[in-house]
Structure formats: C-alpha cells, structure tokens
Motif scaffolding. Sequence first.
Motif, PDB file in Angstrom:
ATOM      1  N   MET A 103     -55.308  15.864   7.276  1.00  0.00           N
ATOM      2  CA  MET A 103     -54.845  15.270   8.570  1.00  0.00           C
ATOM      3  C   MET A 103     -54.020  15.836   9.580  1.00  0.00           C
ATOM      4  O   MET A 103     -53.521  17.061   9.031  1.00  0.00           O
ATOM      5  N   ARG A 104     -54.169  15.454  10.580  1.00  0.00           N
ATOM      6  CA  ARG A 104     -53.340  16.266  11.781  1.00  0.00           C
ATOM      7  C   ARG A 104     -51.853  16.118  11.660  1.00  0.00           C
ATOM      8  O   ARG A 104     -51.244  17.155  12.339  1.00  0.00           O
ATOM      9  N   ASP A 105     -51.309  15.333  10.867  1.00  0.00           N
ATOM     10  CA  ASP A 105     -49.876  15.241  10.774  1.00  0.00           C
ATOM     11  C   ASP A 105     -49.571  16.021   9.437  1.00  0.00           C
ATOM     12  O   ASP A 105     -48.342  16.018   8.980  1.00  0.00           O
ATOM     13  N   GLY A 106     -50.720  16.790   9.123  1.00  0.00           N
ATOM     14  CA  GLY A 106     -50.271  17.695   7.871  1.00  0.00           C
ATOM     15  C   GLY A 106     -50.362  16.949   6.380  1.00  0.00           C
ATOM     16  O   GLY A 106     -50.474  17.736   5.339  1.00  0.00           O
ATOM     17  N   ARG A 107     -50.730  15.571   6.394  1.00  0.00           N
ATOM     18  CA  ARG A 107     -51.052  14.821   5.101  1.00  0.00           C
ATOM     19  C   ARG A 107     -52.377  15.671   4.464  1.00  0.00           C
ATOM     20  O   ARG A 107     -53.347  15.881   5.432  1.00  0.00           O
ATOM     21  N   THR A 108     -52.495  15.286   3.395  1.00  0.00           N
ATOM     22  CA  THR A 108     -54.052  15.750   2.666  1.00  0.00           C
ATOM     23  C   THR A 108     -54.368  14.636   1.887  1.00  0.00           C
ATOM     24  O   THR A 108     -53.777  14.137   1.175  1.00  0.00           O
ATOM     25  N   TYR A 109     -55.925  14.365   1.880  1.00  0.00           N
ATOM     26  CA  TYR A 109     -56.296  13.376   0.914  1.00  0.00           C
ATOM     27  C   TYR A 109     -57.510  13.979   0.195  1.00  0.00           C
ATOM     28  O   TYR A 109     -58.336  14.041   0.786  1.00  0.00           O
ATOM     29  N   PRO A 110     -57.457  14.115  -1.270  1.00  0.00           N
ATOM     30  CA  PRO A 110     -58.369  14.660  -2.053  1.00  0.00           C
ATOM     31  C   PRO A 110     -59.264  13.285  -2.499  1.00  0.00           C
ATOM     32  O   PRO A 110     -58.513  12.199  -2.679  1.00  0.00           O
ATOM     33  N   GLY A 111     -60.416  13.482  -2.586  1.00  0.00           N
ATOM     34  CA  GLY A 111     -61.290  12.501  -3.126  1.00  0.00           C
ATOM     35  C   GLY A 111     -62.829  13.044  -3.311  1.00  0.00           C
ATOM     36  O   GLY A 111     -63.063  14.090  -2.985  1.00  0.00           O
ATOM     37  N   ASP A 119     -67.311   9.895  14.132  1.00  0.00           N
ATOM     38  CA  ASP A 119     -66.117   9.133  14.141  1.00  0.00           C
ATOM     39  C   ASP A 119     -65.377   8.972  13.207  1.00  0.00           C
ATOM     40  O   ASP A 119     -64.167   8.065  13.407  1.00  0.00           O
ATOM     41  N   GLY A 120     -65.380   9.698  12.238  1.00  0.00           N
ATOM     42  CA  GLY A 120     -64.580   9.924  11.064  1.00  0.00           C
ATOM     43  C   GLY A 120     -64.865  10.256   9.796  1.00  0.00           C
ATOM     44  O   GLY A 120     -66.375  10.696   9.866  1.00  0.00           O
ATOM     45  N   VAL A 121     -64.316  10.123   8.859  1.00  0.00           N
ATOM     46  CA  VAL A 121     -64.495  10.735   7.517  1.00  0.00           C
ATOM     47  C   VAL A 121     -64.697   9.644   6.499  1.00  0.00           C
ATOM     48  O   VAL A 121     -63.680   8.754   6.332  1.00  0.00           O
ATOM     49  N   ASP A 122     -65.493   9.431   5.685  1.00  0.00           N
ATOM     50  CA  ASP A 122     -65.994   8.423   4.594  1.00  0.00           C
ATOM     51  C   ASP A 122     -65.716   9.111   3.569  1.00  0.00           C
ATOM     52  O   ASP A 122     -66.128  10.025   2.884  1.00  0.00           O
ATOM     53  N   ILE A 123     -64.478   8.686   2.622  1.00  0.00           N
ATOM     54  CA  ILE A 123     -64.105   9.185   1.410  1.00  0.00           C
ATOM     55  C   ILE A 123     -63.629   8.178   0.302  1.00  0.00           C
ATOM     56  O   ILE A 123     -63.246   7.016   0.694  1.00  0.00           O
ATOM     57  N   GLU A 124     -64.214   8.511  -0.853  1.00  0.00           N
ATOM     58  CA  GLU A 124     -63.872   7.695  -1.845  1.00  0.00           C
ATOM     59  C   GLU A 124     -62.650   8.305  -2.661  1.00  0.00           C
ATOM     60  O   GLU A 124     -62.733   9.378  -3.346  1.00  0.00           O
ATOM     61  N   LEU A 129     -63.328   3.122  -1.387  1.00  0.00           N
ATOM     62  CA  LEU A 129     -63.813   3.949  -0.091  1.00  0.00           C
ATOM     63  C   LEU A 129     -63.056   3.432   0.908  1.00  0.00           C
ATOM     64  O   LEU A 129     -62.876   2.333   1.031  1.00  0.00           O
ATOM     65  N   GLN A 130     -62.837   4.621   1.783  1.00  0.00           N
ATOM     66  CA  GLN A 130     -61.864   4.419   2.773  1.00  0.00           C
ATOM     67  C   GLN A 130     -62.670   5.169   4.140  1.00  0.00           C
ATOM     68  O   GLN A 130     -63.274   6.018   3.794  1.00  0.00           O
ATOM     69  N   LYS A 131     -62.245   4.684   5.306  1.00  0.00           N
ATOM     70  CA  LYS A 131     -62.693   5.474   6.582  1.00  0.00           C
ATOM     71  C   LYS A 131     -61.499   6.095   7.159  1.00  0.00           C
ATOM     72  O   LYS A 131     -60.521   5.220   7.393  1.00  0.00           O
ATOM     73  N   LEU A 132     -61.453   7.276   7.400  1.00  0.00           N
ATOM     74  CA  LEU A 132     -60.172   8.003   8.051  1.00  0.00           C
ATOM     75  C   LEU A 132     -60.732   8.188   9.437  1.00  0.00           C
ATOM     76  O   LEU A 132     -61.818   9.036   9.702  1.00  0.00           O
ATOM     77  N   PRO A 133     -60.104   7.682  10.492  1.00  0.00           N
ATOM     78  CA  PRO A 133     -60.686   7.748  11.964  1.00  0.00           C
ATOM     79  C   PRO A 133     -60.349   9.420  12.406  1.00  0.00           C
ATOM     80  O   PRO A 133     -59.554  10.070  12.049  1.00  0.00           O
ATOM     81  N   ARG A 134     -61.266   9.745  13.269  1.00  0.00           N
ATOM     82  CA  ARG A 134     -61.518  11.373  13.438  1.00  0.00           C
ATOM     83  C   ARG A 134     -60.253  11.577  14.552  1.00  0.00           C
ATOM     84  O   ARG A 134     -59.705  12.700  14.300  1.00  0.00           O
ATOM     85  N   LYS A 135     -59.625  10.517  15.239  1.00  0.00           N
ATOM     86  CA  LYS A 135     -58.367  10.909  16.094  1.00  0.00           C
ATOM     87  C   LYS A 135     -57.374  11.202  15.010  1.00  0.00           C
ATOM     88  O   LYS A 135     -56.438  11.880  15.675  1.00  0.00           O
ATOM     89  N   GLU A 136     -57.265  10.945  13.713  1.00  0.00           N
ATOM     90  CA  GLU A 136     -56.412  11.314  12.759  1.00  0.00           C
ATOM     91  C   GLU A 136     -56.631  12.248  11.853  1.00  0.00           C
ATOM     92  O   GLU A 136     -55.640  13.016  11.333  1.00  0.00           O
ATOM     93  N   VAL A 137     -57.933  13.140  11.819  1.00  0.00           N
ATOM     94  CA  VAL A 137     -58.422  13.781  10.874  1.00  0.00           C
ATOM     95  C   VAL A 137     -58.564  15.382  11.581  1.00  0.00           C
ATOM     96  O   VAL A 137     -58.876  15.436  12.628  1.00  0.00           O
ATOM     97  N   HIS A 138     -57.965  16.255  10.971  1.00  0.00           N
ATOM     98  CA  HIS A 138     -58.164  17.646  11.343  1.00  0.00           C
ATOM     99  C   HIS A 138     -59.533  18.159  10.925  1.00  0.00           C
ATOM    100  O   HIS A 138     -60.277  18.489  11.575  1.00  0.00           O
TER     101      HIS A 138
END
Length: 493
Positions: A103-111, A119-124, A129-138
């Motif tokens: 993420m742009r704030d430095g957080r990381t989400y493995p899955g 428009d974003g990343v679909d990750i389980e 199942l979650q949708k991470l918006p593009r404006k927050e994803v690096h």
Amino acid sequence: APAPPPPTPTPAPIPAPTTKPTAPGLETVDPDLRLPPRAPGKPKRIHVIEDRFHEFSGTVRAEEDDYVVIDSGGRLKSFFRSRVLDVIELVDPAPGQPGVVKMRDGRTYPGTIIADNFDGVDIEIQGILQKLPRKEVHHVTLTQTPRQFYEKARKEIPTEHYTDRVRLAQYLYNKKMYSEAREELLAVLESVELHDAKELLRMVDAQLALGTPIPATLNPKKNPVPDSVRTPDDELGDNGEPIYGGGSDTGPVEFRDTLPTRILTSEDVNLIRVYEFDFQRPPRVAVSPDLIRAMIAQFADSKLIPESSDARNELFRADPLKIVRLLFDLKARDLYDQIQIGSEPYALNLFRQRVHNAWLIGNCATSKCHGGVDAGRFFLHNRNYKNTEVRYTNLLLLERTRIEGKPPLIDWDKPLDSLIIQYALPRTEARLPHPEVDGWKPVFLPVNKKLLEEFEGWVRAMYKPRPDYPIKFSPPQLKAPDHAPPEGPRVPR
C-alpha cells in the motif's frame, strides 16, 4: 483481367513525445524485486501517478526508456517518465497465485491475488475476498508457491552454504514440508556439525513420528517475537519474496533473541543514495513541487535562488538534476531526504555486485564468523542479505565499526590497507593477518586478484570527502570468541 486487390490499410502510428526529456525518469521497480513474467498474449498494463492530483491507468501502446504511451479509456496519453511520480506495472496472477499488495502508506497485505485491475486489487486474505482501491495501492508482487520456491532455492543455494540450507529447512518446517526439511538437514549434518540443524532435525522428526504440532522455533521464549520484527504473514519479506524462517531477520526466533535486529529503513536507504549521488553517472531522480517550494522559502535570500517570480516559476519546470545540484550548492541538508532516488547510484551498485554479494556475505558474514553470536566487535547481517535495507545496513556497519588498536575496516584513501582486506588476505601476505580462528580461509588468493581490483574500484568510486550520513545508527557488539593471537611477526607485503 481481375482488378488488383486493394492495398492493406496502414494502422495509424502511435503518437510519441516530440522531444526527449533532458533527464532520466524515475525507476519504480526495485532491482531486488523480480516480478514474474506476464501471461503470454496479455498486453502490458500500467498505472501512472502523474502528480499528487492526477493518475491514469491503461494498456501500453508504445514504450521507450524515456516515455510511455497508454490507451486509457479509448484515449491515447503520452508521459515522460522523468515528469511523473511513478509508473507501476500491473500483474497477471495465475489461479491461486500468492502475492503481496504494497500500500502507499507502507502497509503490506499478503494473500492470494485474484486480479490486479485498473480500479483496484482483488485479494483473498485468510479466506476472505477483499477489494483494495487503486488510490491506496502502490504495487503487487507475485510470489511462488512453497514447492516452487523450494525447488528454485535448492538450485540456487551452493552446497557448502550450510547456514542458508538450515534456513531453507526452517522455511520448509514452517510450511509443514517435513520430509523435505529432514532431507536438507541430514545432508547438512553429513558435512558439518551445526547445533541449529540438530535442534531443527529433532523437531522435524517429532512431527513426522507423532504428527502433533510443536512451536516452529528452535528456542521458544516466554515473550513472543514483537510485531516490529515480523512481516504481515511471518513468511514474506519487504520485497515480496518468501524468506526462510519468518520475520524481518529471517531465521528462527532464537537468532532474533541473540543477534542484532536493527535494520535501516527505506528512508535511510534513500538518504544514503542522495549522499552518494554522482552527476557523471546520475541515477534516476524525482523532485516534487513541494520540495522546490520549501527550497525557495528557506533560501530566498541566497544569490543562488532567482529573485523574480518568473525565474522562480521556471524552477518547477527545470531538469530534476538541476534542482538536485542547486540543493547541493545550497547545502540544504535538511531537505535532502525529500529527493527521491529511483535507482542505485553507480558506486553503491558496485558495492552490491562486486563486494557485498560477491564475497563479503559468503565469507565474512557466515554464522561461524561475523554473522553469528560470536561475531565480536564486527557484526554483519546475513539473513535476507539480498534485501536493499540489509545491504545498506552492512555498508554502514563497515564504515562505522571501530576495533580498538586497529585501522578502519575501510580505508578510503588507501583501499588495500583496509582492515577488511588485510583480514581476507592469506596470512603470509597480510601486514595485519586475521587472528587464528578455526575454519578461517583467505578470500583473496592469487587466483582471484580481480576481487581486490574490484574492491579498490568501489572504494575510489564512493563520494570524497566521505560524508557523515545523518542516520542514527551504532554498530552492535557481541561477545568475541576466545582465540589466541597469531604468533610471531609477519613480513609486510
């Protein structure tokens, strides 16, 4: 006679920038980050962060080193790489492909990465199942399955690198691949006696015999490992690659409790790159409008800052290299951390390729030498050593470690007089021979004098006079093994 067929229409050319940028662009893919190749036949997709307010996603239609053209919603858009903040390539995961979302704030989400869309990343994540918006994803980094990683690592780790093989066995243990872990440990113990390997083998055998879960640590403690030294899934490093034992240090918890864990941050790395900036071989660089505003406000009375508004406005359109040189001329050291270096400066790249990865890690930073609990006054990190932050930490350890009564580890004026070189020479050729230690072998033999030449080339490429990096970091000191000093005088080279 039949009429000739009509000519095949020529497709309209892709519009490209009419002029070349005057400065290289910002490199956004870390050299240590190896993204898997895209699926065959799929076009390259990217997300462009033009500035703080404008972002665009699209399919690449044309691409060169200095510019890129994308199809964004049916419209072609051209971008100079040196004029945007970031260019991020989207990935195409295979079904069930693991990965990490940064993420742009430095957080990381493995899955499990389902899709990397505009428009974003679909990750389980843990079955959800979650949708991470593009404006927050690096960006997204795809990783291998444990089996794929094991097969790849086993081919790459040299047979004699026993410490790395024990770490690999720890990784296999954490993944419940007990048979493979046992095979690795038995092969190691056939060649060398390692306490860590014996302890881990005992645990592996217990799992195979009893099938009951026991803690995946070599030396469980009452206090768990703090979150500050764990990665989000306890198995993936900052670059998205699996690490052998979990956590930012990798390796078992026992190592974290006995060995230093302090590693430089990405901000520290960027600051070192700023201080090693070479205008003869400039790295890729970006400066933000906010940095230019801060420079003008802080040094408004300097003769180096234009007086007129028009001339000052020109600074916002100037070559980033010109702004960096101006900041250096102003000695605006409190603003250096706002300069964003997108690729490794020449001298630091030499350190990575010719010194750190070439011989320092494999010879000086082993667990039985200066990478273990008996490292003494000179310690080097060897876990996850390909990580950029680990490498720069070792550079700072080389520069700041002082051994009483000995010359510096790095002699910046006379490179071959450096203590790290003297200790790596055969004892018959060194003016300051390495102490008598079981298992010590010289690095620089007559057959590999090229390593000495490359070391000297790296030292002379570093910035002179040596800057004092404004980073709060003190080398650790561990207990030193009780080794007798070498007997008798040595003949100078």
